[in-house]
Enzyme design. Structure first.
Site, mmCIF file in Angstrom:
data_model
loop_
_atom_site.group_PDB
_atom_site.id
_atom_site.type_symbol
_atom_site.label_atom_id
_atom_site.label_comp_id
_atom_site.label_asym_id
_atom_site.label_seq_id
_atom_site.Cartn_x
_atom_site.Cartn_y
_atom_site.Cartn_z
ATOM 1 N N GLU A 14 0.880 -1.155 0.000
ATOM 2 C CA GLU A 14 0.000 0.000 0.000
ATOM 3 C C GLU A 14 0.922 1.211 0.000
ATOM 4 O O GLU A 14 1.462 1.595 1.040
ATOM 5 C CB GLU A 14 -0.861 0.010 1.263
HETATM 6 ZN ZN ZN Z 1 -6.116 -1.632 -3.750
#
Ligand code: ZN
Length: 826
Positions: A668
């Site tokens: 992320e």
């Molecule tokens: Zn995603």
């Protein structure tokens, strides 16, 4: 090294450790996490949705909210009092969230850690891992104690366990103290936060802001357990990044790129650098940036008819008109006239000449009598269509809505129809002899930074190959596959129509969810569509609701985009590393990434050697991210994704690791950065302003810093491919005579998995694996009470075996390790 204690009478040792690997049986499991919620209202149109910051009390609430179809993934982060995140919602949904107990933090809430302590005076001292003295009655263990700095501010992150953590009444509390450097006293007592997930106690944890690096911490539980541990450095000792070389070129990408631009540049790179680059086309075409043309006609509620063209909008569907015609005469039957693309529904009348056709009757007539122009017509949502339809004022034009560009959409027309996804393959030796690395970006359409980060990494490889020695080593020793956008249809929809689009453009919705007002909620979550730990097998975090943000699809691998990934790794068997690049949480993940909610049964945990290799690789990758502008991905956001965040059923990482043995990371990018001006962490977004504040939230800065990390991942793979050095290991303390019971553990020279026996048999790959005391902790400790001989060997992450022992054959040399612990008889 800190070690925890495990009292084991040696007779029972093999059975106990043999059961450490929990294999999860999906069959018959209760699909708690994937229950569909019907009647959930959805965003009515793209103008009315907004992004709100929310706080949930815990995983139970998260599961409930996700199952209800809310779109709130990514940017989710654990905080001391729950989970914070962002939700893309309508005003109506805000009311529903509030009713479910979700707290709204407003539109721009910072991410604040409240627990602070002044570290006092003292001098920081380097040390190794947190340590814990042997104490057989210990009920508290240090899991991690990490020190890091960012932008001039120090932080201490602590994870700790109590063996009584699951106890509910009373809840066991834990106090943390730290010193202020070597030889200084403990102080600054604070209460730690208890972290419970899906009903299971995980550990206690907190992040503390400190001005001086502590040397040691001390934990005290409310039931009297005490543990101390040394503080380790997190990302503090990184070597200089590639960008430190003055001849190294970077900063190639100067703005967001839609899929056509990404693919076009990928093909251009292959043409410009034919000696090191080529394009591999994925075989399964996507649904395409295309939709059927639709209209809702005849009124609202029971009187509404939802009409959908047989042809795609751009292939004639958009040319169709539908007219509900009122006729003055009495007692006429319902009829349909088709002239060219004009469909006229002549409504039935009663004795007084008033229209009598119901929505259900008109829908049936359109399906069967529109000369094939309309192949789907039905009442609105779950209505029976019992209302009398109202005549239209004139012909109603059907539309696919794709010509309605959102404000700020890029110039130009988007190609319609199925897309073929190109893979940009870069490597000097693309013959399967070098370790393959798959970089897969933008499974989720609205995540724009992962695509630019991946493109920037590709540009750095080809531009620096001839001029930078380190880059040349990467290109000569790896075989990199870039999928710059794995969801081109959804990405186009995000760029041109609905910025918050997450899923692909395949619409599997039944009539109840097929009206055009729901169009922004259709599609499959590609990262829930895989086969291991999937929602179809009862794992939590995928939804069966076609308008949910985490809709898993009608079956495993139902989508061309996920079929393609499996095709690629099966065709190019040298792919041993994978990074699924997402935004914007500031996290780095691996396995386990999914669990069955009832009992919190995870997919199998990687063996200790793989786990150690993941941690080692993560530290290398994240150190290079930090080198750009001091962005720190904190250790609480690193690890098995279901351990540190939530269960995501059917994600790609579980499939590639468990089916193919690929080291499969999930990233992320973006996420929280520390803002020294406010003293708080500031959250990111899916589409941060490209030229935003370069010290805070900026698409450009995130692209550059995370490209540093991807380049380091290539170096990890290159090193792995050239690793032909055998690991070594030892039992600590070693063989010898002991006057009483003794605690022993294994140590290895590098990340490696140990297979061992204590029953006199030859160790093989079927022997017990040396395991962690508990997840996120180091290896277990054996309490040896009678004379025992350990036989073992170790295997590193590249497959090298200690002393070249062959565990598969009856190796006559018996070249494994042995050590006998002799305990004197009392
Ligand atoms: Zn995603």
């Amino acid at each position: 090294m800190r070690r925890s204690q495990r009292r084991i009478a040696l007779l029972a040792l093999s059975t106990l450790v043999g059961s450490i690997l929990v294999t999860t049986g999906p069959a018959g499991a209760d699909p708690t996490g994937s229950s569909a919620a019907t009647g959930q209202s959805q965003p009515e149109d793209r103008e009315s949705v907004r992004l709100v910051h929310i706080r949930l009390t815990g995983a139970d609430m998260l599961d409930k909210v996700a199952a209800a179809g809310f779109d709130l993934e990514h940017g989710l982060r654990r905080v001391p009092n729950g989970i914070e995140g962002e939700a893309v919602v309508t005003a109506e949904q805000v009311t529903e969230l509030t009713a479910m107990g979700v707290e709204l933090l407003g539109d721009d809430a910072g991410f604040a850690w409240s627990n602070e302590a002044d570290g006092g005076i003292g001098v920081g001292a380097a040390s190794a891992r947190a340590a814990q003295p042997a104490n057989h009655d210990a009920t508290v263990r240090v899991v991690r104690a990490d020190w890091f700095t960012t932008k001039g501010q120090g932080f201490l992150y602590v994870e700790a366990r109590t063996t009584e953590g699951q106890q509910a009444d009373p809840i066991v509390e834990m106090q943390l103290e730290n010193d202020s450097g070597k030889g200084t006293p403990f102080g600054f007592a604070r209460t730690m936060s208890r972290f419970v997930d899906s009903g299971q106690y995980m550990f206690h944890r907190n992040l503390f802001k400190l001005d001086v690096r502590p040397n040691k911490i001390k934990l005290t539980s409310s039931t009297g357990g005490v543990a101390t541990g040394a503080v380790s450095n997190w990302l503090e000792d990184a070597p200089p990044p590639l960008t430190a070389n003055p001849s190294y070129k970077s900063d190639f990408v100067d703005g967001y790129r839609h899929p056509q631009q990404l693919y076009s540049r990928a093909k251009e790179i292959a043409r410009q650098y034919p000696d090191i680059a080529e394009i591999v086309y994925l075989p399964n075409q996507t649904n395409g940036y295309q939709r059927k043309a639709q209209a809702q006609i005849g009124g609202t509620g029971q009187a509404a008819v939802v009409v959908t063209s047989a042809a795609w909008g751009h292939q004639g569907g958009n040319d169709i008109t539908v007219d509900f015609v009122d006729r003055p005469d009495a007692n006429l039957p319902l009829a349909v006239e088709v002239t060219g693309k004009a469909v006229r529904v002549l409504l039935a009348t009663d004795a007084s000449g008033a229209p009598t056709s119901t929505a259900a009757e008109v829908a049936e007539a359109l399906r069967s009598r529109s000369a094939g122009l309309i192949d789907r017509a039905h009442p609105y949502r779950t209505n029976g269509g019992t209302g009398i339809v109202a005549p239209t004022v004139g012909p109603v034009a059907l539309t696919d809505f794709l010509d309605q560009k959102r404000v700020g959409a890029p110039e130009g027309e988007v190609p319609r129809g199925p897309a073929t996804i190109p893979v940009l393959r870069i490597g000097k030796h693309r013959d399967g002899t070098k370790p393959g690395v798959l970089i897969q970006a933008q499974d989720h359409a609205r995540e724009w930074v992962p695509a630019t980060t991946s493109l920037e990494s590709a540009e750095r490889l080809v531009h620096n190959y001839r001029s930078d020695r380190e880059t040349k080593k990467i290109v000569e020793n790896t075989d990199v596959f870039f999928i710059l956008s794995n969801n081109p249809d959804g990405a186009n929809y995000s760029f041109y129509n609905f910025a918050s689009q997450r899923k692909n453009m395949t619409n599997h919705c039944p009539d109840a969810s097929a009206d055009p007002a729901q169009r922004n909620s259709w599609g499959v979550d590609l990262n829930r569509n895989y086969r291991v730990g999937s929602g179809h097998d009862g794992y939590a975090g995928g939804s069966t609701n076609c308008v949910s943000g985490t809709y898993q699809g009608p079956g495993e691998l139902s989508e061309p985009e996920s079929k393609n990934i499996i095709w690629l790794v099966e065709k190019y068997k040298n792919i041993k590393f994978m990074m699924s690049v997402h935004s914007n949480g500031g996290q780095l993940f691996w396995q386990p990434g999914a669990y069955i909610a009832d009992g919190r049964i995870t997919t199998p945990r990687p063996p200790l050697g793989d786990e150690a290799f993941y941690w080692q690789s993560a530290a290398r990758i994240l150190s290079q991210v930090k080198a750009h502008r001091e962005t720190v991905v904190t250790p609480e956001n690193v690890g098995g994704s279901s351990d540190v965040l939530y269960s995501s059923a059917g994600n790609v990482r579980e499939d590639l690791y468990h089916t193919y043995g690929i080291y499969a990371f999930g990233w992320e990018v973006g996420g929280s950065v520390y803002n020294p001006a406010t003293g708080d962490w500031q959250g990111g977004s899916f589409q941060p302003e490209w030229d935003g504040n370069p010290e805070l939230v900026s698409g450009h800065a995130e692209t550059m810093e995370y490209a540093n990390g991807i380049m380091e991942m290539f170096r990890v793979a290159a090193d792995w491919g050239r690793d032909n050095k055998n690991p070594t290991s030892q039992l600590v303390p070693g063989a010898g005579r002991y006057s009483g019971p003794v605690d022993v553990h294994f140590e290895t020279s590098e990340p490696a998995t140990i297979y061992y026996t204590t029953d006199g048999s030859r160790p093989t790959l079927e022997s017990p694996r040396y395991a962690a005391t508990e997840f996120r902790e180091p290896g277990q400790v054996f309490h040896v009470t009678e004379t025992t001989t350990f036989r073992w060997f170790s295997v590193d992450s590249a497959g090298n075996i200690e002393k070249n022992y062959d565990p598969t054959k009856n190796d006559k040399r018996n070249n494994y390790r042995t050590a006998t612990i002799r305990i004197a008889k009392r």
